[in-house]
Design an enzyme around this catalytic site. Structure first.
Site, PDB file in Angstrom:
ATOM      1  N   CYS A 156      40.986  42.903  35.239  1.00  0.00           N
ATOM      2  CA  CYS A 156      38.915  43.407  34.805  1.00  0.00           C
ATOM      3  C   CYS A 156      38.707  44.186  33.620  1.00  0.00           C
ATOM      4  CB  CYS A 156      38.364  43.082  36.191  1.00  0.00           C
ATOM      5  SG  CYS A 156      36.620  43.315  35.456  1.00  0.00           S
TER       6      CYS A 156
ATOM      7  N   CYS B  77      40.312  46.206  40.044  1.00  0.00           N
ATOM      8  CA  CYS B  77      40.562  45.390  40.054  1.00  0.00           C
ATOM      9  C   CYS B  77      41.703  44.656  38.946  1.00  0.00           C
ATOM     10  CB  CYS B  77      39.576  43.760  40.161  1.00  0.00           C
ATOM     11  SG  CYS B  77      38.242  43.760  41.105  1.00  0.00           S
TER      12      CYS B  77
ATOM     13  N   CYS C 106      30.052  29.933  45.998  1.00  0.00           N
ATOM     14  CA  CYS C 106      30.453  29.420  44.222  1.00  0.00           C
ATOM     15  C   CYS C 106      31.648  30.053  45.073  1.00  0.00           C
ATOM     16  CB  CYS C 106      29.991  29.735  43.374  1.00  0.00           C
ATOM     17  SG  CYS C 106      31.117  29.337  41.762  1.00  0.00           S
TER      18      CYS C 106
ATOM     19  N   ARG D 291      35.566  23.741  38.292  1.00  0.00           N
ATOM     20  CA  ARG D 291      35.301  24.589  37.412  1.00  0.00           C
ATOM     21  C   ARG D 291      36.678  24.213  36.846  1.00  0.00           C
ATOM     22  NH1 ARG D 291      31.036  28.224  37.865  1.00  0.00           N
ATOM     23  NH2 ARG D 291      30.535  26.656  38.275  1.00  0.00           N
TER      24      ARG D 291
ATOM     25  N   CYS E 157      22.639  31.611  39.820  1.00  0.00           N
ATOM     26  CA  CYS E 157      23.539  32.129  40.333  1.00  0.00           C
ATOM     27  C   CYS E 157      23.834  33.059  40.528  1.00  0.00           C
ATOM     28  CB  CYS E 157      24.935  30.906  40.025  1.00  0.00           C
ATOM     29  SG  CYS E 157      26.607  31.850  40.810  1.00  0.00           S
TER      30      CYS E 157
ATOM     31  N   CYS F  15      24.395  31.641  35.572  1.00  0.00           N
ATOM     32  CA  CYS F  15      25.246  32.121  36.763  1.00  0.00           C
ATOM     33  C   CYS F  15      24.776  33.939  36.334  1.00  0.00           C
ATOM     34  CB  CYS F  15      26.816  32.467  36.316  1.00  0.00           C
ATOM     35  SG  CYS F  15      26.914  29.771  36.795  1.00  0.00           S
TER      36      CYS F  15
ATOM     37  N   CYS G  52      32.477  49.273  36.024  1.00  0.00           N
ATOM     38  CA  CYS G  52      32.613  49.416  37.603  1.00  0.00           C
ATOM     39  C   CYS G  52      33.348  49.795  38.553  1.00  0.00           C
ATOM     40  CB  CYS G  52      33.121  48.285  37.463  1.00  0.00           C
ATOM     41  SG  CYS G  52      33.477  47.283  39.939  1.00  0.00           S
TER      42      CYS G  52
HETATM   43  N1  SAM Z   1      31.323  42.635  40.358  1.00  0.00           N
HETATM   44  C1  SAM Z   1      31.713  41.207  41.072  1.00  0.00           C
HETATM   45  C2  SAM Z   1      33.156  40.674  41.481  1.00  0.00           C
HETATM   46  O1  SAM Z   1      34.447  41.180  41.625  1.00  0.00           O
HETATM   47  O2  SAM Z   1      32.565  39.893  42.942  1.00  0.00           O
HETATM   48  C3  SAM Z   1      31.213  40.798  40.170  1.00  0.00           C
HETATM   49  C4  SAM Z   1      31.454  40.063  38.929  1.00  0.00           C
HETATM   50  S1  SAM Z   1      33.777  39.439  38.503  1.00  0.00           S
HETATM   51  C5  SAM Z   1      34.025  39.723  36.946  1.00  0.00           C
HETATM   52  C6  SAM Z   1      33.418  37.602  38.592  1.00  0.00           C
HETATM   53  C7  SAM Z   1      35.232  37.205  38.443  1.00  0.00           C
HETATM   54  O3  SAM Z   1      35.527  37.027  37.165  1.00  0.00           O
HETATM   55  C8  SAM Z   1      36.199  38.031  39.323  1.00  0.00           C
HETATM   56  O4  SAM Z   1      36.088  37.343  40.712  1.00  0.00           O
HETATM   57  C9  SAM Z   1      36.830  37.561  38.765  1.00  0.00           C
HETATM   58  O5  SAM Z   1      37.591  35.897  39.413  1.00  0.00           O
HETATM   59  C10 SAM Z   1      36.922  36.543  37.691  1.00  0.00           C
HETATM   60  N2  SAM Z   1      37.679  37.321  36.469  1.00  0.00           N
HETATM   61  C11 SAM Z   1      37.540  38.399  35.852  1.00  0.00           C
HETATM   62  N3  SAM Z   1      38.101  39.711  35.061  1.00  0.00           N
HETATM   63  C12 SAM Z   1      38.990  38.068  34.288  1.00  0.00           C
HETATM   64  C13 SAM Z   1      39.590  37.918  33.876  1.00  0.00           C
HETATM   65  N4  SAM Z   1      40.210  38.975  33.012  1.00  0.00           N
HETATM   66  N5  SAM Z   1      40.582  36.265  33.725  1.00  0.00           N
HETATM   67  C14 SAM Z   1      40.221  35.463  33.984  1.00  0.00           C
HETATM   68  N6  SAM Z   1      38.959  35.787  35.193  1.00  0.00           N
HETATM   69  C15 SAM Z   1      38.242  36.915  35.419  1.00  0.00           C
HETATM   70 FE1  SF4 Z   2      33.702  45.188  39.134  1.00  0.00          FE
HETATM   71 FE2  SF4 Z   2      35.680  43.375  37.086  1.00  0.00          FE
HETATM   72 FE3  SF4 Z   2      36.711  44.166  39.782  1.00  0.00          FE
HETATM   73 FE4  SF4 Z   2      34.000  42.860  39.894  1.00  0.00          FE
HETATM   74  S1  SF4 Z   2      36.030  42.067  38.674  1.00  0.00           S
HETATM   75  S2  SF4 Z   2      34.461  44.306  40.913  1.00  0.00           S
HETATM   76  S3  SF4 Z   2      32.903  43.477  37.285  1.00  0.00           S
HETATM   77  S4  SF4 Z   2      36.568  45.463  37.990  1.00  0.00           S
END
Ligand code: SAM
Ligand code: SF4
Ligand code: DTB
Length: 322
Positions: A68, A65, A196, A268, A136, A105, A61
């Site tokens: 992530c 973030c 959500c 949740r 979802c 989801c 990606c």
């Molecule tokens: N890429 C898309 C986005 O960011 O909107 C969808 C997938 S993203 C992984 C969905 C959510 O997963 C993130 O917004 C975050 O809140 C949660 N998430 C990701 N990594 C995480 C982690 N290590 N611990 C807890 N929540 C996490």
């Molecule tokens: Fe990409 Fe992870 Fe951020 Fe979603 S949360 S936009 S998968 S880096």
């Protein structure tokens, strides 16, 4: 009135920050008591909603973030996988349904969906909806036309988290703005797709940031229908791998405050359950959570096994929402 004759708390969109911080500062017993009252106005407290997650596209990606494991910028050892085939997704959804989940989801590691990929997601949504499950997806930022196409395909919920407060946000993500997130949520809401939206705690934010996150969610034009509260999963290789551990009761307090602010929403207990004892999870449910991710995997990390969860729900006397 609920089946248990508890009055419904008013649905407010005018919460003040001082009110929210005051809730966080209540003695835990008082906070939980109020949260249970809020839950009982709108829900049967013996019922829990089960959502199963599937990562339809893993890793690489472009976003940064800090929490992530799927960001291309961090070396987390996660193998990148191409987008799944529609039939593979349908098979996974059928299994989730057979195990008792009502919502499926689908997540993708995208900043926003590209046209060709998006067409395939539309097929996935139609096919999963055809199984009689709630659908979802979480695909990153969306434009208004994309939201309309998802609506036509039969999408029930769109997951897009605010993640944290606007003030703390820039320390976690630099590649898109808080306003981008609010805009996507507005497009989804305007198309009458259920929203959500929630966040993560344990990223180094302070109590004010948690209060502000929940306040922002609660003061949206309509409360999100579903509010995932995630505990940070610290993944080796991400900038937050060494984040400080949360106090055990922080998650309980966050859930209780979310429940009080948004009494009619599903709250949740999301990521982080594998690190929690059964007792802590029970306390989170007592504090007003009435939904969990159900299935051995979240997107890329572990979730409790189906057997473990079935046993926990049975011991707590909870029934899955049908
Ligand atoms: N890429 C898309 C986005 O960011 O909107 C969808 C997938 S993203 C992984 C969905 C959510 O997963 C993130 O917004 C975050 O809140 C949660 N998430 C990701 N990594 C995480 C982690 N290590 N611990 C807890 N929540 C996490
Ligand atoms: Fe990409 Fe992870 Fe951020 Fe979603 S949360 S936009 S998968 S880096
Ligand atoms: C949400 O709020 N939590 C889920 C779902 N929405 C998409 C994701 C949790 C991801 C945890 C880290 C991982 O498994 O990669």
């Amino acid at each position: 009135m609920s089946t248990l004759n508890t009055p419904k708390a008013a649905l407010r969109n005018d919460w003040q920050l001082e009110e929210v911080t005051a809730l966080f500062e209540l003695p835990l017993n008082e906070l939980i008591f109020r949260a249970q009252g809020a839950l009982r106005g709108y829900f049967d407290p013996a019922q829990i909603q089960l959502s199963t997650l599937l990562n339809i596209k893993t890793g690489a990606c472009p976003e940064d973030c800090a929490y992530c494991p799927q960001s291309v910028r961090y070396d987390t050892g996660l193998p990148v996988e191409p987008m799944m085939q529609v039939q593979e997704v349908v098979t996974a959804a059928e299994e989730a349904k057979a195990q008792g989940a009502t919502r499926f989801c689908m997540g993708a590691a995208w900043r926003s969906p590209k046209r060709k990929d998006f067409e395939i997601v539309l097929e996935m949504v139609k096919a999963v909806k055809g199984l009689g499950m709630e659908t979802c997806v979480t695909l990153g930022m969306l434009t208004e036309p994309q939201v309309q196409q998802l609506k036509t395909a039969g999408l029930d919920y769109y997951n897009h988290n605010l993640d944290t407060s606007e003030a703390f946000y820039s320390q976690i993500i630099s590649t898109r703005t808080y306003q981008d997130r609010l805009d996507t949520l507005a497009h989804v809401r305007d198309a009458q797709i259920k929203v959500c939206a929630g966040g993560i705690i344990g990223m180094g934010e302070n109590l004010q940031d948690r209060a502000q996150l929940l306040l922002t969610l609660a003061n949206l034009p309509a409360h999100p229908d579903s509010v995932p509260i995630n505990q940070l999963i610290k993944v080796e290789g991400t900038p937050l791998a060494q984040a400080q551990d949360l106090d055990t009761f922080d998650m309980v307090r966050c859930i209780a405050v979310a429940r009080i602010l948004m009494p009619a929403s599903y709250v949740r207990l999301s990521a982080g359950r594998t690190e929690m004892s059964d007792e802590l999870q029970a306390l989170c449910l007592l504090a007003g959570a009435n939904s969990i991710f159900y299935g051995e995997k979240l997107l890329t990390t572990e979730n409790p096994s189906l057997d473990k969860d079935r046993s926990l729900l049975k011991r707590l006397g909870l029934q899955a929402v049908q």
